[in-house]
Design a protein around this motif. Structure first.
Motif, PDB file in Angstrom:
ATOM      1  N   LEU A 397       9.951  37.259  -0.647  1.00  0.00           N
ATOM      2  CA  LEU A 397      10.936  36.998   0.404  1.00  0.00           C
ATOM      3  C   LEU A 397      10.908  38.103   1.463  1.00  0.00           C
ATOM      4  CD1 LEU A 397      13.311  35.362   1.518  1.00  0.00           C
ATOM      5  CD2 LEU A 397      14.829  36.681   0.021  1.00  0.00           C
ATOM      6  N   LEU A 398      10.848  39.353   1.041  1.00  0.00           N
ATOM      7  CA  LEU A 398      10.810  40.467   1.987  1.00  0.00           C
ATOM      8  C   LEU A 398       9.526  40.455   2.810  1.00  0.00           C
ATOM      9  CD1 LEU A 398      12.289  43.321  -0.227  1.00  0.00           C
ATOM     10  CD2 LEU A 398      13.311  42.355   1.832  1.00  0.00           C
ATOM     11  N   ALA A 399       8.415  40.069   2.198  1.00  0.00           N
ATOM     12  CA  ALA A 399       7.162  39.978   2.948  1.00  0.00           C
ATOM     13  C   ALA A 399       7.257  38.935   4.049  1.00  0.00           C
ATOM     14  CB  ALA A 399       6.008  39.656   2.000  1.00  0.00           C
ATOM     15  N   ALA A 400       7.945  37.819   3.768  1.00  0.00           N
ATOM     16  CA  ALA A 400       8.122  36.774   4.782  1.00  0.00           C
ATOM     17  C   ALA A 400       8.978  37.285   5.943  1.00  0.00           C
ATOM     18  CB  ALA A 400       8.763  35.541   4.155  1.00  0.00           C
ATOM     19  N   VAL A 401      10.027  38.050   5.642  1.00  0.00           N
ATOM     20  CA  VAL A 401      10.873  38.626   6.688  1.00  0.00           C
ATOM     21  C   VAL A 401      10.082  39.649   7.502  1.00  0.00           C
ATOM     22  CG1 VAL A 401      12.924  40.022   7.140  1.00  0.00           C
ATOM     23  CG2 VAL A 401      13.002  38.234   5.387  1.00  0.00           C
ATOM     24  N   LEU A 402       9.314  40.479   6.818  1.00  0.00           N
ATOM     25  CA  LEU A 402       8.520  41.509   7.480  1.00  0.00           C
ATOM     26  C   LEU A 402       7.499  40.911   8.434  1.00  0.00           C
ATOM     27  CD1 LEU A 402       7.828  44.563   7.639  1.00  0.00           C
ATOM     28  CD2 LEU A 402       6.263  44.194   5.701  1.00  0.00           C
ATOM     29  N   GLU A 403       6.908  39.813   8.056  1.00  0.00           N
ATOM     30  CA  GLU A 403       5.877  39.185   8.891  1.00  0.00           C
ATOM     31  C   GLU A 403       6.397  38.810  10.270  1.00  0.00           C
ATOM     32  OE1 GLU A 403       3.316  35.120   8.616  1.00  0.00           O
ATOM     33  OE2 GLU A 403       3.047  36.576   6.981  1.00  0.00           O
ATOM     34  N   ARG A 404       7.685  38.480  10.367  1.00  0.00           N
ATOM     35  CA  ARG A 404       8.257  38.082  11.652  1.00  0.00           C
ATOM     36  C   ARG A 404       8.557  39.277  12.542  1.00  0.00           C
ATOM     37  NH1 ARG A 404      11.242  34.570   8.190  1.00  0.00           N
ATOM     38  NH2 ARG A 404      13.122  35.856   8.409  1.00  0.00           N
ATOM     39  N   ARG A 405       8.456  40.499  12.005  1.00  0.00           N
ATOM     40  CA  ARG A 405       8.848  41.677  12.768  1.00  0.00           C
ATOM     41  C   ARG A 405       7.703  42.639  13.063  1.00  0.00           C
ATOM     42  NH1 ARG A 405      14.342  42.422  13.110  1.00  0.00           N
ATOM     43  NH2 ARG A 405      15.641  41.023  11.867  1.00  0.00           N
ATOM     44  N   VAL A 406       6.668  42.656  12.243  1.00  0.00           N
ATOM     45  CA  VAL A 406       5.598  43.626  12.407  1.00  0.00           C
ATOM     46  C   VAL A 406       4.579  43.130  13.432  1.00  0.00           C
ATOM     47  CG1 VAL A 406       4.139  42.692  10.567  1.00  0.00           C
ATOM     48  CG2 VAL A 406       4.042  45.138  11.122  1.00  0.00           C
ATOM     49  N   SER A 407       3.980  44.049  14.166  1.00  0.00           N
ATOM     50  CA  SER A 407       2.952  43.684  15.149  1.00  0.00           C
ATOM     51  C   SER A 407       1.704  43.181  14.435  1.00  0.00           C
ATOM     52  CB  SER A 407       2.603  44.895  16.011  1.00  0.00           C
ATOM     53  OG  SER A 407       1.937  45.870  15.230  1.00  0.00           O
ATOM     54  N   PRO A 408       0.910  42.317  15.080  1.00  0.00           N
ATOM     55  CA  PRO A 408      -0.319  41.822  14.444  1.00  0.00           C
ATOM     56  C   PRO A 408      -1.260  42.951  14.033  1.00  0.00           C
ATOM     57  CG  PRO A 408       0.214  40.514  16.388  1.00  0.00           C
ATOM     58  CD  PRO A 408       1.157  41.683  16.382  1.00  0.00           C
ATOM     59  N   THR A 409      -1.389  43.982  14.874  1.00  0.00           N
ATOM     60  CA  THR A 409      -2.305  45.074  14.548  1.00  0.00           C
ATOM     61  C   THR A 409      -1.881  45.794  13.273  1.00  0.00           C
ATOM     62  OG1 THR A 409      -2.810  45.405  16.892  1.00  0.00           O
ATOM     63  CG2 THR A 409      -3.324  47.213  15.387  1.00  0.00           C
ATOM     64  N   ALA A 410      -0.587  46.160  13.160  1.00  0.00           N
ATOM     65  CA  ALA A 410      -0.107  46.830  11.958  1.00  0.00           C
ATOM     66  C   ALA A 410      -0.122  45.906  10.757  1.00  0.00           C
ATOM     67  CB  ALA A 410       1.306  47.363  12.184  1.00  0.00           C
ATOM     68  N   ASN A 411      -0.151  44.607  10.997  1.00  0.00           N
ATOM     69  CA  ASN A 411      -0.201  43.634   9.906  1.00  0.00           C
ATOM     70  C   ASN A 411      -1.629  43.305   9.501  1.00  0.00           C
ATOM     71  OD1 ASN A 411       1.017  42.064   7.960  1.00  0.00           O
ATOM     72  ND2 ASN A 411       1.452  40.346   9.314  1.00  0.00           N
ATOM     73  N   GLY A 412      -2.602  44.034  10.054  1.00  0.00           N
ATOM     74  CA  GLY A 412      -3.983  43.879   9.620  1.00  0.00           C
ATOM     75  C   GLY A 412      -4.788  42.864  10.371  1.00  0.00           C
ATOM     76  N   VAL A 413      -4.235  42.269  11.447  1.00  0.00           N
ATOM     77  CA  VAL A 413      -4.964  41.281  12.234  1.00  0.00           C
ATOM     78  C   VAL A 413      -5.687  42.020  13.358  1.00  0.00           C
ATOM     79  CG1 VAL A 413      -4.806  39.202  13.645  1.00  0.00           C
ATOM     80  CG2 VAL A 413      -3.262  39.522  11.695  1.00  0.00           C
ATOM     81  N   PRO A 414      -7.025  41.898  13.463  1.00  0.00           N
ATOM     82  CA  PRO A 414      -7.755  42.629  14.497  1.00  0.00           C
ATOM     83  C   PRO A 414      -7.424  42.123  15.887  1.00  0.00           C
ATOM     84  CG  PRO A 414      -9.196  41.050  13.421  1.00  0.00           C
ATOM     85  CD  PRO A 414      -7.906  41.041  12.646  1.00  0.00           C
ATOM     86  N   PRO A 415      -7.629  42.973  16.919  1.00  0.00           N
ATOM     87  CA  PRO A 415      -7.389  42.536  18.292  1.00  0.00           C
ATOM     88  C   PRO A 415      -8.225  41.319  18.644  1.00  0.00           C
ATOM     89  CG  PRO A 415      -7.729  44.915  18.189  1.00  0.00           C
ATOM     90  CD  PRO A 415      -8.074  44.368  16.831  1.00  0.00           C
TER      91      PRO A 415
END
Length: 442
Positions: A397-415
């Motif tokens: 549940l916390l991971a789902a909440v975090l996904e809506r707030r963290v930037s793509p770069t910090a979330n491991g998605v490359p530019p």
């Protein structure tokens, strides 16, 4: 994700020094990790509830010193702080080796806790200072595998060596644990003596003091910290207390099986970590955390089932299987959380951001052994397993909440335009989420 050879060649010299001795450094920790609560309860004769409380002193002390430690790291650098912590570790392990009274054991565990409180933010800041970019997540994953290699080998040796009827065998393993702390001290005094982990004061800007409340007011850091706490509570907070106690008191397996279970844990991590790193490269770290939560829930159900057939071959196999499945979940968690924290940090607050990560870890390690000791001491084995499974649901549940707030770069998605190897085209082309700026001093 690059292969092991290319990964090693891509590392700077300091990074190679750090990795090359990790397994040996942690060998001593592996000797004592599975057996400390057994030592306190079965060798020194302390009640199980008291033993769990004593174990929690490591985390309580770590939590108390983590905040000041992070500030000192940002002000003076990680090297000096780490050297002080390692000195406390050597003293604590030596004292614990001869502790026959709860008060003496308490002092020893407090000293060990001082090192744990500063070593997490210190070494993470050290790593982040010498390794950057995509290599950083890979480094944390490989480092984790090597740490577990040392711990696992130590666990195997300890499982065959220690004997609850021979206290001197436990004395020996704690003295070895103290001796292995001399290795990182030598690195810090030698090859790594010039590594700088803090911002140059001459560069201007605010001094590296205070700032914890400002950092925690950043929503992404707050949610990530809550996720870390629960992960440790139902995971690592149980490895030194809840799991060995359950395995011995409920599943009724031998100390040898407990030691071998840590070897299984290590084998799974060492064999799978590079494969997992390749599979998660370019994918959202929050999604990886959700998968980890499901895997850990399954592992706790396996351990719970071993209590139905105590003192049997099936129980022994179940205990080993628990650690194997749990280890797979670890390979998903460990590369992601430290990398996310450090991608959100700056050179001026890296020590404090890692200290927040460490504090969440210590808080989970405080409540974990206490909860395990109380529940198992009251013969509430089913409730114990249920709490662990519910905690796994909380992580998802916390991971789902975090996904809506963290930037793509910090979330491991490359530019955009730079898909990581192993990432699917759909993942690489995902629309950018609302950005969350790196945590800055305020």
């Amino acid at each position: 994700m690059i292969g092991i050879g290319n990964f090693w060649r891509a590392l700077p010299t300091e990074g190679r020094w750090l990795l090359s001795t990790v397994a040996v450094q942690t060998l001593g920790r592996g000797l004592t990790l599975p057996f400390t609560i057994i030592y306190l309860h079965e060798v020194r004769g302390f009640e199980l509830g008291l033993s769990g409380g004593l174990m929690s002193l490591i985390a309580i002390t770590g939590l108390l010193v983590t905040g000041p430690g992070g500030t000192l790291i940002d002000r003076y650098g990680a090297r000096s702080v780490l050297l002080a912590g390692l000195t406390a570790m050597i003293a604590g392990c030596t004292l614990l080796a001869f502790a026959t009274h709860p008060a003496v054991a308490a002092v020893a565990l407090v000293l060990i806790g001082v090192n744990f409180g500063v070593s997490w933010p210190g070494f993470n800041a050290l790593v982040a200072s010498v390794v950057s970019g995509d290599l950083r997540q890979q480094y944390f994953g490989v480092n984790f595998a090597l740490v577990n290699l040392g711990i696992g080998v130590g666990g195997i040796i300890g499982g065959f060596f220690v004997d609850v009827r021979a206290p001197e065998t436990f004395t020996a393993i704690f003295l070895v644990d103290a001796a292995t702390s001399l290795i990182p001290m030598a690195l810090l005094l030698g090859p790594l003596r010039h590594v700088r982990t803090h911002a140059d004061p001459a560069a201007g800007g605010e001094a590296a003091t205070g700032g914890y409340l400002d950092i925690l007011r950043t929503p992404v850091i707050l949610w990530l910290t809550l996720l870390t706490f629960i992960s440790v509570f139902i995971g690592y907070g149980q490895m030194e207390a809840g799991f060995p106690a359950y395995a011995r008191q409920v599943s009724e397996v031998s100390t040898r099986v407990v030691g071998l279970s840590f070897a299984v844990n290590t084998a799974v991590i060492v064999l799978l970590q590079f494969l997992v790193l390749k599979r998660i490269a370019g994918h959202r770290r929050t999604r990886v955390m959700m998968v980890m939560a499901a895997v850990w829930a399954g592992s706790w159900l396996i351990l719970g089932a071993t209590g139905l057939l105590p003192d049997s071959v099936v129980a022994a196999i179940g205990v080993l299987a628990f650690m194997g499945v749990f280890a797979f979940g670890e390979t998903l968690l460990q590369p992601t959380v430290p990398a996310m924290y450090n991608d959100l940090a700056t050179d001026r607050n890296r020590g404090r951001v890692n200290a927040i990560n460490s504090a969440a870890f210590q808080a989970g390690a405080i409540t974990g052994p206490i909860a395990a000791g109380v529940l198992l001491d009251l013969d509430l084995q089913a409730w114990y397993v249920a709490v662990m499974v519910v905690g796994c649901a909380g992580i998802a549940l916390l991971a789902a909440v975090l996904e809506r707030r963290v930037s793509p770069t910090a979330n491991g998605v490359p530019p955009a335009g730079e898909p990581a190897e192993g990432a699917s085209p759909a993942e690489s082309a995902a629309p950018a989420e609302p950005d969350t700026a790196p945590v800055e001093e305020r």
